[in-house]
Design a protein around this motif. Structure first.
Motif, PDB file in Angstrom:
ATOM      1  N   LEU A   1      35.053  42.969  29.117  1.00 52.74           N
ATOM      2  CA  LEU A   1      35.793  43.532  30.249  1.00 52.74           C
ATOM      3  C   LEU A   1      37.061  42.730  30.535  1.00 52.74           C
ATOM      4  O   LEU A   1      38.102  43.294  30.869  1.00 52.74           O
ATOM      5  N   ALA A   2      36.944  41.397  30.400  1.00 49.72           N
ATOM      6  CA  ALA A   2      38.128  40.554  30.621  1.00 49.72           C
ATOM      7  C   ALA A   2      39.208  40.903  29.613  1.00 49.72           C
ATOM      8  O   ALA A   2      40.396  40.916  29.932  1.00 49.72           O
ATOM      9  N   GLU A   3      38.798  41.216  28.397  1.00 48.60           N
ATOM     10  CA  GLU A   3      39.781  41.555  27.356  1.00 48.60           C
ATOM     11  C   GLU A   3      40.386  42.940  27.576  1.00 48.60           C
ATOM     12  O   GLU A   3      41.605  43.117  27.493  1.00 48.60           O
ATOM     13  N   GLU A   4      39.530  43.917  27.853  1.00 47.94           N
ATOM     14  CA  GLU A   4      40.007  45.296  27.838  1.00 47.94           C
ATOM     15  C   GLU A   4      40.651  45.752  29.138  1.00 47.94           C
ATOM     16  O   GLU A   4      41.493  46.640  29.131  1.00 47.94           O
ATOM     17  N   TYR A   5      40.228  45.170  30.255  1.00 47.54           N
ATOM     18  CA  TYR A   5      40.753  45.659  31.534  1.00 47.54           C
ATOM     19  C   TYR A   5      41.537  44.611  32.321  1.00 47.54           C
ATOM     20  O   TYR A   5      42.235  44.968  33.268  1.00 47.54           O
ATOM     21  N   SER A   6      41.359  43.343  31.986  1.00 42.85           N
ATOM     22  CA  SER A   6      41.940  42.287  32.808  1.00 42.85           C
ATOM     23  C   SER A   6      42.962  41.502  31.994  1.00 42.85           C
ATOM     24  O   SER A   6      43.618  42.071  31.114  1.00 42.85           O
ATOM     25  N   ASP A   7      43.079  40.222  32.276  1.00 44.10           N
ATOM     26  CA  ASP A   7      44.134  39.430  31.628  1.00 44.10           C
ATOM     27  C   ASP A   7      43.563  38.351  30.717  1.00 44.10           C
ATOM     28  O   ASP A   7      44.126  37.270  30.593  1.00 44.10           O
ATOM     29  N   ASN A   8      42.431  38.672  30.088  1.00 45.28           N
ATOM     30  CA  ASN A   8      41.824  37.759  29.117  1.00 45.28           C
ATOM     31  C   ASN A   8      41.232  36.511  29.743  1.00 45.28           C
ATOM     32  O   ASN A   8      41.072  35.487  29.063  1.00 45.28           O
ATOM     33  N   ILE A   9      40.921  36.608  31.036  1.00 42.83           N
ATOM     34  CA  ILE A   9      40.277  35.488  31.720  1.00 42.83           C
ATOM     35  C   ILE A   9      39.191  36.053  32.633  1.00 42.83           C
ATOM     36  O   ILE A   9      39.418  37.045  33.331  1.00 42.83           O
ATOM     37  N   ALA A  10      38.035  35.425  32.622  1.00 41.22           N
ATOM     38  CA  ALA A  10      37.015  35.711  33.632  1.00 41.22           C
ATOM     39  C   ALA A  10      36.963  34.494  34.548  1.00 41.22           C
ATOM     40  O   ALA A  10      36.990  33.354  34.072  1.00 41.22           O
ATOM     41  N   HIS A  11      36.915  34.765  35.827  1.00 42.66           N
ATOM     42  CA  HIS A  11      37.042  33.672  36.797  1.00 42.66           C
ATOM     43  C   HIS A  11      35.750  33.545  37.608  1.00 42.66           C
ATOM     44  O   HIS A  11      35.291  34.519  38.200  1.00 42.66           O
ATOM     45  N   VAL A  12      35.191  32.339  37.638  1.00 39.84           N
ATOM     46  CA  VAL A  12      33.984  32.085  38.432  1.00 39.84           C
ATOM     47  C   VAL A  12      34.419  31.660  39.837  1.00 39.84           C
ATOM     48  O   VAL A  12      35.282  30.791  39.988  1.00 39.84           O
ATOM     49  N   THR A  13      33.813  32.279  40.848  1.00 41.03           N
ATOM     50  CA  THR A  13      34.233  32.010  42.224  1.00 41.03           C
ATOM     51  C   THR A  13      33.344  30.956  42.893  1.00 41.03           C
ATOM     52  O   THR A  13      32.339  30.533  42.328  1.00 41.03           O
ATOM     53  N   THR A  14      33.699  30.615  44.114  1.00 41.20           N
ATOM     54  CA  THR A  14      32.922  29.626  44.872  1.00 41.20           C
ATOM     55  C   THR A  14      31.648  30.248  45.456  1.00 41.20           C
ATOM     56  O   THR A  14      30.922  29.584  46.175  1.00 41.20           O
ATOM     57  N   ARG A  15      31.404  31.523  45.179  1.00 34.58           N
ATOM     58  CA  ARG A  15      30.147  32.129  45.633  1.00 34.58           C
ATOM     59  C   ARG A  15      29.368  32.758  44.475  1.00 34.58           C
ATOM     60  O   ARG A  15      28.718  33.788  44.631  1.00 34.58           O
ATOM     61  N   GLN A  16      29.463  32.132  43.324  1.00 34.89           N
ATOM     62  CA  GLN A  16      28.681  32.529  42.145  1.00 34.89           C
ATOM     63  C   GLN A  16      28.948  33.970  41.702  1.00 34.89           C
ATOM     64  O   GLN A  16      28.069  34.643  41.168  1.00 34.89           O
ATOM     65  N   ASP A  17      30.157  34.452  41.980  1.00 37.09           N
ATOM     66  CA  ASP A  17      30.574  35.750  41.444  1.00 37.09           C
ATOM     67  C   ASP A  17      31.444  35.495  40.211  1.00 37.09           C
ATOM     68  O   ASP A  17      31.927  34.389  39.987  1.00 37.09           O
ATOM     69  N   PHE A  18      31.685  36.572  39.470  1.00 35.42           N
ATOM     70  CA  PHE A  18      32.794  36.592  38.518  1.00 35.42           C
ATOM     71  C   PHE A  18      33.896  37.447  39.126  1.00 35.42           C
ATOM     72  O   PHE A  18      33.599  38.415  39.842  1.00 35.42           O
ATOM     73  N   GLN A  19      35.134  37.116  38.850  1.00 32.64           N
ATOM     74  CA  GLN A  19      36.244  37.982  39.259  1.00 32.64           C
ATOM     75  C   GLN A  19      37.135  38.272  38.064  1.00 32.64           C
ATOM     76  O   GLN A  19      37.366  37.395  37.229  1.00 32.64           O
ATOM     77  N   LEU A  20      37.603  39.509  38.021  1.00 35.38           N
ATOM     78  CA  LEU A  20      38.583  39.914  37.008  1.00 35.38           C
ATOM     79  C   LEU A  20      39.837  40.340  37.753  1.00 35.38           C
ATOM     80  O   LEU A  20      39.743  41.088  38.738  1.00 35.38           O
ATOM     81  N   HIS A  21      40.983  39.893  37.296  1.00 31.29           N
ATOM     82  CA  HIS A  21      42.231  40.197  37.994  1.00 31.29           C
ATOM     83  C   HIS A  21      43.100  41.163  37.183  1.00 31.29           C
ATOM     84  O   HIS A  21      42.893  41.366  35.996  1.00 31.29           O
ATOM     85  N   PHE A  22      44.079  41.724  37.878  1.00 35.07           N
ATOM     86  CA  PHE A  22      45.066  42.638  37.282  1.00 35.07           C
ATOM     87  C   PHE A  22      44.388  43.869  36.643  1.00 35.07           C
ATOM     88  O   PHE A  22      44.727  44.277  35.544  1.00 35.07           O
ATOM     89  N   VAL A  23      43.439  44.435  37.362  1.00 39.92           N
ATOM     90  CA  VAL A  23      42.725  45.614  36.876  1.00 39.92           C
ATOM     91  C   VAL A  23      43.301  46.856  37.564  1.00 39.92           C
ATOM     92  O   VAL A  23      43.507  46.851  38.778  1.00 39.92           O
ATOM     93  N   HIS A  24      43.539  47.922  36.800  1.00 40.85           N
ATOM     94  CA  HIS A  24      44.022  49.163  37.402  1.00 40.85           C
ATOM     95  C   HIS A  24      42.842  49.912  38.035  1.00 40.85           C
ATOM     96  O   HIS A  24      41.762  49.958  37.451  1.00 40.85           O
ATOM     97  N   ILE A  25      43.097  50.504  39.194  1.00 40.09           N
ATOM     98  CA  ILE A  25      42.015  51.164  39.939  1.00 40.09           C
ATOM     99  C   ILE A  25      41.327  52.244  39.089  1.00 40.09           C
ATOM    100  O   ILE A  25      40.115  52.451  39.194  1.00 40.09           O
ATOM    101  N   GLU A  26      42.107  52.914  38.230  1.00 39.47           N
ATOM    102  CA  GLU A  26      41.509  54.001  37.445  1.00 39.47           C
ATOM    103  C   GLU A  26      40.593  53.489  36.330  1.00 39.47           C
ATOM    104  O   GLU A  26      39.829  54.258  35.752  1.00 39.47           O
TER     105      GLU A  26
END
Lengths: 172, 748
Positions: B112-137
């Motif tokens: 998902l990080a490769e295909e929809y985001s910016d090649n980075i998966a980000h771990v948050t301070t609440r044990q989530d993953f976040q993906l950035h720069f994703v188009h709503i569609e």
């Protein structure tokens, strides 16, 4: 076929820190055909995406994947053309960005070595089948680009988890 | 944006739990309704937030380019929320309950990080993953791929129960009362989508900890926190929790209050439900700045709050799920892959000893270690995720957890395998030592991607990390265990209040310029579940913060008394003296003398506050009835699609469902526990809205109510194409009449 990525390798490594400013300048002037939105700095991640210029239709980046620096064009928006047309568009966009960077900062790119990937696993799973299906288009586009057919195209990894990716190299 | 988005639904059919698949069908329909302009932007915003699709900086279509604010000419004029461009890239937050993942899930994150985001998966301070720069569609396809491996983004953002976090070494920890993992999981699943958690004025965060004195769970800074406790009752050991409520950071941090000294395990779910109901009923809804539960508890007092919750508990309708999960407490138990062993004797690879000292935790199960993979700023590449998945399979039974320090741990690595494991990490460039030390800096996204960010928290964290890592081997032992945490603004997502050295972004004027600064926060305590909050002592220009770190740590090394902790040192010396010692660093050089002070870390643009947008942390304050009516509209729309496909029976049923949902929305305004049984619901609607004529249209009278009664009477009969068509038309009119009724009542 959609979502072609083309990477053009740098002749040698260079410090990417100043490129946050360079890419911000591109946004300021909106010099690319795509809408340019933001810069994302991942220089702290080894062998990562490096310095990214986020666009709406496509991203440009100075990419460090596999520890190899290069200019990567990542087409996100769908194009109306055929596979060769869309690949040509990605190749030309990558080369345009290389030229732009060379003019602005003097960095050099190796025009004899490219990487092409398809950023969509449904369209192009990383398989021999995909390779055989895309090979004629890849050959046609690069033959036109180089002006001859003395080059080699090879898949970079057999790992089915990865995206379909090929190396295109001019023969010695 | 992806050409294959619509194919994933078919492609993954049968691989996804039916409830998750249905949930995503609903989201996709809502997205389509918004695209067609048939769903209000405010309602859609809260809808997408509750699915984890969040706004990102510049999504109002404006960006400061260093000289001027540039209008970003996105192709579509559509919005995905108030002042939020449809085409603007956004963030997707992926909920990982207690941080637990398996190898395949890591691989899907990589895809998902490769295909929809910016090649980075980000771990948050609440044990989530976040993906950035994703188009709503792209979000429905992305979510479907997650759902196929058992992950949901549902309620990752918005006014809902967020990810339930837990100590990452639960189950392998030496000091825990017992493993909190099954309780965290049980509560997370119970509250996910629960009707009693759908009408909060703000988010609600829950954490679990296995012991009182360690930091891992950070219970005291959560809306609700549970610390494992064993008590002897009638001669038998009984499991339960010390339950805390009303903690929170944000601009006004509150320490959680003790709700129950010992809450028996079987009361965990019902009391959580009762707390949710009291919060939903009495919590602030209009002023989002005072809508967290901490304000309600402060206003009521903990004793009155407790009384109300216990009263609510008494009238809760029984739910078998309260205790069902207790019968399967060992369902999540972990097993090692390899036999326990000892670290082999002999020469170790370069760097191993230091890495082993800081990154390998000897588990309570002899011969095993939990290994921390230290991620720079919580970031990891797809190739690294796949490599980590391989290591997890080779050395463990995929016992992976994300941590609130933005790292990843792999549990149950045999001590005998540690050298080989280390070499495997080295090959992935993931073997950096220093986990949990001064160089392991936590940061929120700040101005990189957050709409509320003031200063570049990631830029500062990156700079500090590099400087400190470069001299890590020279750092005095006394300061190695200190924590640095950075937030881009006062909202504390970087948890600066509980750091030894905390920083949060502010700005100051200097002549005609605005200069990025960070407030220096001292006195915070990471231990005892974030037992004390620090206070800001002085604002320093961003570019001088590394000097602040040097000066404070050097002073501590030289001036501390024997074994004096950093907190004790700060207290003894006094903040006035410490502030005075930093005085020279607060000075801003003239622009011409040093223009670098006028731009932020990692950003060449001249600094501005002009890019700050409307935050979505609080979500849109959308009333429950608006949400329920949007739900009814969506059901009516789905009925149309089903009709087009020729599924007349389902189309008719869905249209009838839309009518019931409209009635439910209105009844809930008067009756909190709206009945789920259609017969009871229709009767309540008839008594409360039809017989009273509240639902009556000024011109059509009671006609639309009669449509509902008729549809209800006929509900057991099969639908012909004509009847399905007619039912859909009637349903649309009932939905409209419910909207009109709500508007009339609102005006009154």
């Amino acid at each position: 076929m959609q979502h072609f990525n083309v990477k053009v390798f740098a002749v040698q490594d260079f410090d990417l820190t100043p490129y946050v400013g360079v890419f911000n300048g591109w946004i300021q002037k909106q010099i690319a055909p795509e809408l340019l939105i933001d810069v994302a700095d991942y220089l702290h991640v080894p062998s990562g995406p490096g310095m990214l210029l986020i666009g709406h239709e496509a991203n440009y980046s100075l990419d460090q994947t596999d520890g190899k620096l290069g200019l990567l064009y990542n087409r996100k928006a769908v194009l109306p053309g055929s596979a060769p047309e869309n690949l040509t568009q990605a190749l030309n966009s990558a080369l345009w960005a290389c030229e732009q960077l060379s003019q602005e900062t003097g960095v050099q790119f190796d025009k004899s070595h490219y990487q092409v990937l398809v950023n969509d696993r449904l369209l192009a799973p990383n398989s021999e089948q995909t390779f055989q299906a895309l090979l004629p288009d890849l050959q046609a586009v690069f033959a036109k680009h180089f002006g001859h057919s003395h080059f080699t195209i090879a898949q970079t990894s057999p790992d089915v988890r990865k995206r379909f990716r090929v190396d295109v190299r001019l023969n010695n | 944006m992806k050409s294959t988005n619509s194919l994933w639904k078919t492609n993954l059919h049968g691989q996804t739990a039916p409830d998750l698949e249905r949930e995503l069908d609903i989201y996709e329909t809502e997205l389509e309704l918004r695209r067609q302009g048939k769903l209000d932007e405010k309602v859609f915003a809260e809808t997408r937030l509750r699915r984890g699709a969040y706004g990102q900086r510049y999504d109002n279509g404006q960006r400061w380019d260093g000289e001027k604010t540039q209008q970003l000419a996105f192709p579509s004029e559509l919005t995905k929320g108030p002042g939020t461009a449809w085409d603007a890239p956004g963030m997707v937050r992926v909920k990982i309950p207690f941080g637990g993942m398996n190898a395949h899930q890591l691989e899907v994150m990589a895809e998902l990080a490769e295909e929809y985001s910016d090649n980075i998966a980000h771990v948050t301070t609440r044990q989530d993953f976040q993906l950035h720069f994703v188009h709503i569609e792209d979000t429905p396809a992305l979510m479907r791929r997650l759902a196929a491996v058992g992950i949901t983004t549902r309620e990752a953002c918005g006014n809902s129960v967020r990810n339930v976090t837990a100590c990452p070494i639960a189950g392998v920890c030496h000091t825990e009362a017992f493993d909190v993992t099954p309780y965290a999981h049980g509560l997370a699943m119970f509250l996910l989508g629960h009707p009693d958690t759908q009408d909060f004025g703000r988010k609600f965060k829950i954490a679990f900890s296995g012991c009182v004195d360690k930091a891992c769970g950070l219970v005291m800074l959560h809306d609700m926190g549970a610390i494992a406790k064993v008590q002897v009752v009638d001669g038998e050991e009984k499991r339960g929790f010390a339950l805390y409520v009303g903690g929170g950071l944000g601009s006004v941090p509150h320490q959680a209050k003790l709700f129950a000294e010992f809450l028996p395990e079987e009361e965990l779910l019902p009391i959580s439900q009762a707390i949710s109901r009291v919060y939903a009923k009495l919590g602030e809804k209009k002023n989002r700045n005072r809508a967290r539960i901490k304000f309600l508890i402060a206003q009521l007092g903990i004793d009155e709050f407790r009384r109300l919750v216990l009263e609510e508990r008494k009238i809760l309708p029984f739910d078998p799920r309260w205790s069902e999960f207790l019968h399967d407490l060992h369902g999540l138990d972990e097993e090692p892959l390899h036999p326990a062993g000892a670290l082999p004797a002999g020469e170790f690879p370069t760097g191993f000893a230091e890495w082993h000292r800081t990154n390998a935790y000897a588990q309570k199960q002899a011969g095993y270690a939990t290994v921390t993979i230290k991620l720079p700023l919580g970031d990891i590449t797809p190739d690294q995720l796949r490599g980590l998945a391989d290591l997890a399979r080779s050395y463990t039974r995929e016992t992976i957890r994300l941590t609130v320090d933005q790292n990843i741990v792999l549990r149950w690595v045999s001590q005998a395998d540690l050298v080989a494991f280390y070499l495997g990490l080295q090959a992935l460039q993931l073997a950096q030592a220093g986990a949990g030390t001064l160089i392991d800096i936590t940061s929120c996204p700040g101005t990189d991607t957050c709409k509320l960010g003031i200063s570049a928290s990631r830029g500062l964290a990156s700079e500090l990390s590099q400087r400190l890592a470069a001299k890590a081997h020279l750092l005095d032992e006394a300061i190695q265990g200190l924590h640095i945490k950075v937030s881009g603004c006062f909202n504390s997502c970087g948890q600066h209040h509980v750091a030894d050295l905390g920083f949060y972004g502010v700005s100051r004027r200097s002549g005609n310029y605005t200069v990025p600064h960070f407030q220096v926060v001292l006195g915070g305590q990471w231990h005892e579940n974030a037992g004390a909050y620090g206070l800001a002592i002085v604002a320093v220009p961003s570019k001088n913060i590394p000097a602040v770190v040097d000066r404070l740590t050097s002073a501590y090394i030289t001036e501390r008394e024997k074994a004096e902790s950093f907190q004790a040192y700060i207290k003894r010396v006094g903040k006035a003296q410490i502030k005075a010692s930093l005085e020279d660093l607060t000075k801003i050089p003239a622009h011409d003398d040093n223009p670098s002070f006028y731009s932020d870390w990692g950003d060449t643009r001249e600094f501005t506050l002009g890019d700050i947008g409307e935050g979505e942390c609080a979500g849109e304050v959308v009333s429950r009835i608006e949400f329920d009516l949007a739900f009814a509209e969506r059901e009516a729309f789905e009925a149309q699609i089903l009709l087009e496909k020729g599924d007349f029976q389902l189309a008719g049923e869905r249209a009838y469902g839309a009518m019931l949902q409209s009635a439910r929305a209105l009844v809930r305004e008067q009756l909190y526990d709206v009945p789920s049984d259609p017969e009871q619901l229709v009767n309540e609607f008839r008594t409360r809205y039809y017989d009273t004529q509240l639902f009556w249209d000024p011109f059509a009278g009671g006609k639309f109510g009669q449509y509902l009664f008729h549809a209800h009477k006929q509900a057991h009969l099969p639908y012909s194409p004509d009847e399905a068509h007619r039912r859909i038309e009637e349903a649309q009119l009932v939905v409209e009449a419910a909207h009109a009724c709500y508007q009339r009542l609102s005006k009154k």
